[in-house]
Design a protein around this motif. Structure first.
Motif, PDB file in Angstrom:
ATOM      1  N   ALA A  61       0.841  -1.191   0.000  1.00  0.00           N
ATOM      2  CA  ALA A  61       0.000   0.000   0.000  1.00  0.00           C
ATOM      3  C   ALA A  61       0.878   1.244   0.000  1.00  0.00           C
ATOM      4  O   ALA A  61       1.934   1.266   0.624  1.00  0.00           O
ATOM      5  CB  ALA A  61      -0.916  -0.007   1.221  1.00  0.00           C
ATOM      6  N   SER A  94      -6.323  -3.381  -4.373  1.00  0.00           N
ATOM      7  CA  SER A  94      -6.152  -4.237  -3.206  1.00  0.00           C
ATOM      8  C   SER A  94      -7.282  -5.255  -3.178  1.00  0.00           C
ATOM      9  O   SER A  94      -8.448  -4.906  -3.391  1.00  0.00           O
ATOM     10  CB  SER A  94      -6.182  -3.395  -1.931  1.00  0.00           C
ATOM     11  OG  SER A  94      -6.230  -4.231  -0.798  1.00  0.00           O
ATOM     12  N   SER A  96      -8.266  -6.782  -0.531  1.00  0.00           N
ATOM     13  CA  SER A  96      -8.965  -6.690   0.756  1.00  0.00           C
ATOM     14  C   SER A  96      -9.636  -5.350   1.014  1.00  0.00           C
ATOM     15  O   SER A  96     -10.468  -5.240   1.901  1.00  0.00           O
ATOM     16  CB  SER A  96      -7.997  -7.008   1.897  1.00  0.00           C
ATOM     17  OG  SER A  96      -6.939  -6.072   1.891  1.00  0.00           O
ATOM     18  N   ASP A  97      -9.256  -4.300   0.242  1.00  0.00           N
ATOM     19  CA  ASP A  97      -9.814  -2.963   0.465  1.00  0.00           C
ATOM     20  C   ASP A  97      -9.956  -2.253  -0.880  1.00  0.00           C
ATOM     21  O   ASP A  97      -8.963  -1.837  -1.468  1.00  0.00           O
ATOM     22  CB  ASP A  97      -8.903  -2.172   1.402  1.00  0.00           C
ATOM     23  CG  ASP A  97      -9.429  -0.781   1.719  1.00  0.00           C
ATOM     24  OD1 ASP A  97     -10.484  -0.391   1.183  1.00  0.00           O
ATOM     25  OD2 ASP A  97      -8.759  -0.077   2.502  1.00  0.00           O
ATOM     26  N   ALA A  98     -11.196  -2.118  -1.336  1.00  0.00           N
ATOM     27  CA  ALA A  98     -11.444  -1.536  -2.653  1.00  0.00           C
ATOM     28  C   ALA A  98     -10.939  -0.101  -2.765  1.00  0.00           C
ATOM     29  O   ALA A  98     -10.690   0.388  -3.865  1.00  0.00           O
ATOM     30  CB  ALA A  98     -12.935  -1.598  -2.973  1.00  0.00           C
ATOM     31  N   ARG A  99     -10.773   0.596  -1.638  1.00  0.00           N
ATOM     32  CA  ARG A  99     -10.296   1.974  -1.668  1.00  0.00           C
ATOM     33  C   ARG A  99      -8.776   2.062  -1.749  1.00  0.00           C
ATOM     34  O   ARG A  99      -8.222   3.127  -1.999  1.00  0.00           O
ATOM     35  CB  ARG A  99     -10.767   2.726  -0.417  1.00  0.00           C
ATOM     36  CG  ARG A  99     -12.278   2.806  -0.287  1.00  0.00           C
ATOM     37  CD  ARG A  99     -12.649   3.268   1.090  1.00  0.00           C
ATOM     38  NE  ARG A  99     -12.183   2.264   2.046  1.00  0.00           N
ATOM     39  CZ  ARG A  99     -12.071   2.446   3.359  1.00  0.00           C
ATOM     40  NH1 ARG A  99     -12.367   3.609   3.882  1.00  0.00           N
ATOM     41  NH2 ARG A  99     -11.649   1.489   4.132  1.00  0.00           N
ATOM     42  N   SER A 100      -8.110   0.968  -1.521  1.00  0.00           N
ATOM     43  CA  SER A 100      -6.649   0.967  -1.444  1.00  0.00           C
ATOM     44  C   SER A 100      -6.013   0.481  -2.745  1.00  0.00           C
ATOM     45  O   SER A 100      -6.534  -0.411  -3.409  1.00  0.00           O
ATOM     46  CB  SER A 100      -6.210   0.070  -0.285  1.00  0.00           C
ATOM     47  OG  SER A 100      -4.814   0.046  -0.177  1.00  0.00           O
ATOM     48  N   ARG A 102      -2.348  -0.906  -4.394  1.00  0.00           N
ATOM     49  CA  ARG A 102      -1.081  -1.523  -4.030  1.00  0.00           C
ATOM     50  C   ARG A 102      -0.073  -1.229  -5.135  1.00  0.00           C
ATOM     51  O   ARG A 102      -0.430  -1.076  -6.290  1.00  0.00           O
ATOM     52  CB  ARG A 102      -1.289  -3.008  -3.795  1.00  0.00           C
ATOM     53  CG  ARG A 102      -2.419  -3.166  -2.765  1.00  0.00           C
ATOM     54  CD  ARG A 102      -2.543  -4.435  -2.049  1.00  0.00           C
ATOM     55  NE  ARG A 102      -1.443  -5.002  -1.365  1.00  0.00           N
ATOM     56  CZ  ARG A 102      -1.076  -4.721  -0.116  1.00  0.00           C
ATOM     57  NH1 ARG A 102      -1.690  -3.793   0.565  1.00  0.00           N
ATOM     58  NH2 ARG A 102      -0.094  -5.368   0.450  1.00  0.00           N
TER      59      ARG A 102
END
Length: 153
Positions: A61, A94, A96-100, A102
């Motif tokens: 991230a 990401s 696990s997190d649609a807002r993140s 990588r």
């Protein structure tokens, strides 16, 4: 034109040590930055991001890069944008997190990092690596670990 012979006012040993660290860090960083820019078109901040990414097996991230580098969140974002534009890093969503987002090195980025790291080592060899012996390096390691640990508290 003659230059004045400037001297520092009276400094304690601790003040002198602090300004010595500042001088050494600034001087060495400037030398490395100049040569990385000349030889590879990379600033030292770009190199630092590549350095951290090179050590990762999985994409990371951007916020994690910001926490590890000496760059602010906005600086990391600008550096990643520039590196992406040059094809040196790639972004992925990401799982696990649609807002993140990588970030990972591309093969091209990994190759350029290896070349730039060799340049960095060559620049530092005569002014740092070859100049300091093992006890000097151990002392510096002790100093920066203490300073870093104090900052983490």
């Amino acid at each position: 034109m003659n230059r004045a012979d400037l001297t520092l006012g009276p400094l304690s040993e601790r003040d002198h040590a602090f300004y010595g660290l500042v001088w050494a860090g600034t001087t060495l960083a400037a030398q490395v930055d100049r040569e990385l820019s000349r030889a590879h078109g990379l600033s030292l901040s770009w190199f630092e991001v590549l350095l951290w990414l090179d050590g990762q097996r999985e994409p990371v991230a951007a916020s994690d890069l910001g926490a590890k580098t000496m760059l602010s969140r906005s600086q990391v974002s600008r550096v990643v944008d520039a590196l992406t534009g040059r094809g040196l890093v790639e972004r992925s969503a990401s799982a696990s997190d649609a807002r993140s987002v990588r970030i990972a090195l591309t093969d091209r980025g990994r190759a350029l990092f290896a070349e730039a790291d060799a340049t960095r080592r060559a620049v530092l060899a005569p002014v740092f690596t070859e100049l300091l012996d093992d006890s000097d390096i151990a002392a510096l390691e002790t100093v920066w670990r203490k300073l870093k640990e104090a900052r983490a508290r």
